[in-house]
Design an enzyme around this catalytic site. Sequence first.
Site, short mmCIF file in Angstrom:
data_model
loop_
_atom_site.label_atom_id
_atom_site.label_comp_id
_atom_site.label_asym_id
_atom_site.label_seq_id
_atom_site.Cartn_x
_atom_site.Cartn_y
_atom_site.Cartn_z
N ASN A 195 0.81 -0.92 0.28
CA ASN A 195 -0.23 -0.01 0.45
C ASN A 195 0.68 1.41 -0.14
O ASN A 195 2.02 1.34 0.49
CB ASN A 195 -1.14 0.17 0.94
CG ASN A 195 -0.41 -0.49 2.77
OD1 ASN A 195 0.65 -0.88 2.55
ND2 ASN A 195 -1.18 0.34 3.39
N GLU A 237 0.00 4.65 1.01
CA GLU A 237 -0.25 6.10 1.07
C GLU A 237 0.08 7.81 0.39
O GLU A 237 1.39 8.28 -0.30
CB GLU A 237 -0.22 5.94 2.27
CG GLU A 237 -0.99 4.33 3.19
CD GLU A 237 -1.36 4.75 4.29
OE1 GLU A 237 -0.75 5.61 5.10
OE2 GLU A 237 -2.16 3.96 4.91
N GLU A 250 -2.70 -4.51 -3.07
CA GLU A 250 -3.65 -5.67 -4.16
C GLU A 250 -3.51 -4.69 -5.53
O GLU A 250 -3.31 -5.35 -6.65
CB GLU A 250 -5.15 -5.93 -3.72
CG GLU A 250 -5.53 -6.52 -2.64
CD GLU A 250 -5.30 -6.23 -1.47
OE1 GLU A 250 -5.04 -4.90 -1.51
OE2 GLU A 250 -5.84 -6.35 -0.45
N1 THU Z 1 -5.49 -1.49 2.45
C1 THU Z 1 -4.51 -2.25 1.40
O1 THU Z 1 -3.29 -1.75 1.38
N2 THU Z 1 -5.11 -3.15 1.37
C2 THU Z 1 -6.73 -3.63 1.23
O2 THU Z 1 -7.29 -4.98 1.02
C3 THU Z 1 -7.49 -2.84 2.51
C4 THU Z 1 -6.83 -1.80 2.81
C5 THU Z 1 -4.47 -0.43 2.79
C6 THU Z 1 -5.22 1.65 1.79
C7 THU Z 1 -4.56 2.11 3.20
O3 THU Z 1 -2.94 1.93 3.61
C8 THU Z 1 -4.64 1.19 4.50
O4 THU Z 1 -4.31 -0.34 3.87
C9 THU Z 1 -5.25 1.30 5.96
O5 THU Z 1 -7.05 1.11 5.28
#
Ligand code: THU
Length: 160
Positions: A62, A64, A75
């Site tokens: 992820n 941000e 994903e």
């Molecule tokens: N996040 C993911 O990377 N995948 C998911 O399936 C759920 C949430 C991330 C997004 C954000 O950076 C952090 O987790 C908190 O929501």
Amino acid sequence: MRELTYQQHIQVYDRADELPAELSSLLQKAHEATQTAYAPYSNFKVGAAVLLENGRVVIGSNQENASYPAGSCAERVAIMSASAQYPNVKVKALAIAIKAETLTTTPVAPCGICRQTILEYEMAYRQNIQLILQGETGEIYRIDSAKTLLPLYFSQDDLK
Ligand code: THU
């Protein structure tokens, strides 16, 4: 009036070594990918690893942003990167793992947008993508397709 009933089946494994070898190795790569997360706002690190039909593995995590909606889930980073690097190569499986501030012992499932994104590649290649989910530790969910997580899904077939 009649009712439609949807039944979903998820295989639950106690340990990674019970999975087929290529899937347990993929899950390990998803765990390693949590270290590449850029998650200064949530501190919730997600790692993803995509296994392609040609045997290649592409990881994602992820990413941000101070403008929160501009961030992207692990994903989508992984599967879109795989499609960009290896266009027209089918995706076999996608593993997801977590490293959070507190120990996550239950699998975390992909968010709705990620389910839809994974489904897109299933429909494009007419091949299911297996999903392997684990927290930081604990039991592992093996799911045969993004469709299992998206009953009544919308896809390219609806646009025809
Ligand atoms: N996040 C993911 O990377 N995948 C998911 O399936 C759920 C949430 C991330 C997004 C954000 O950076 C952090 O987790 C908190 O929501």
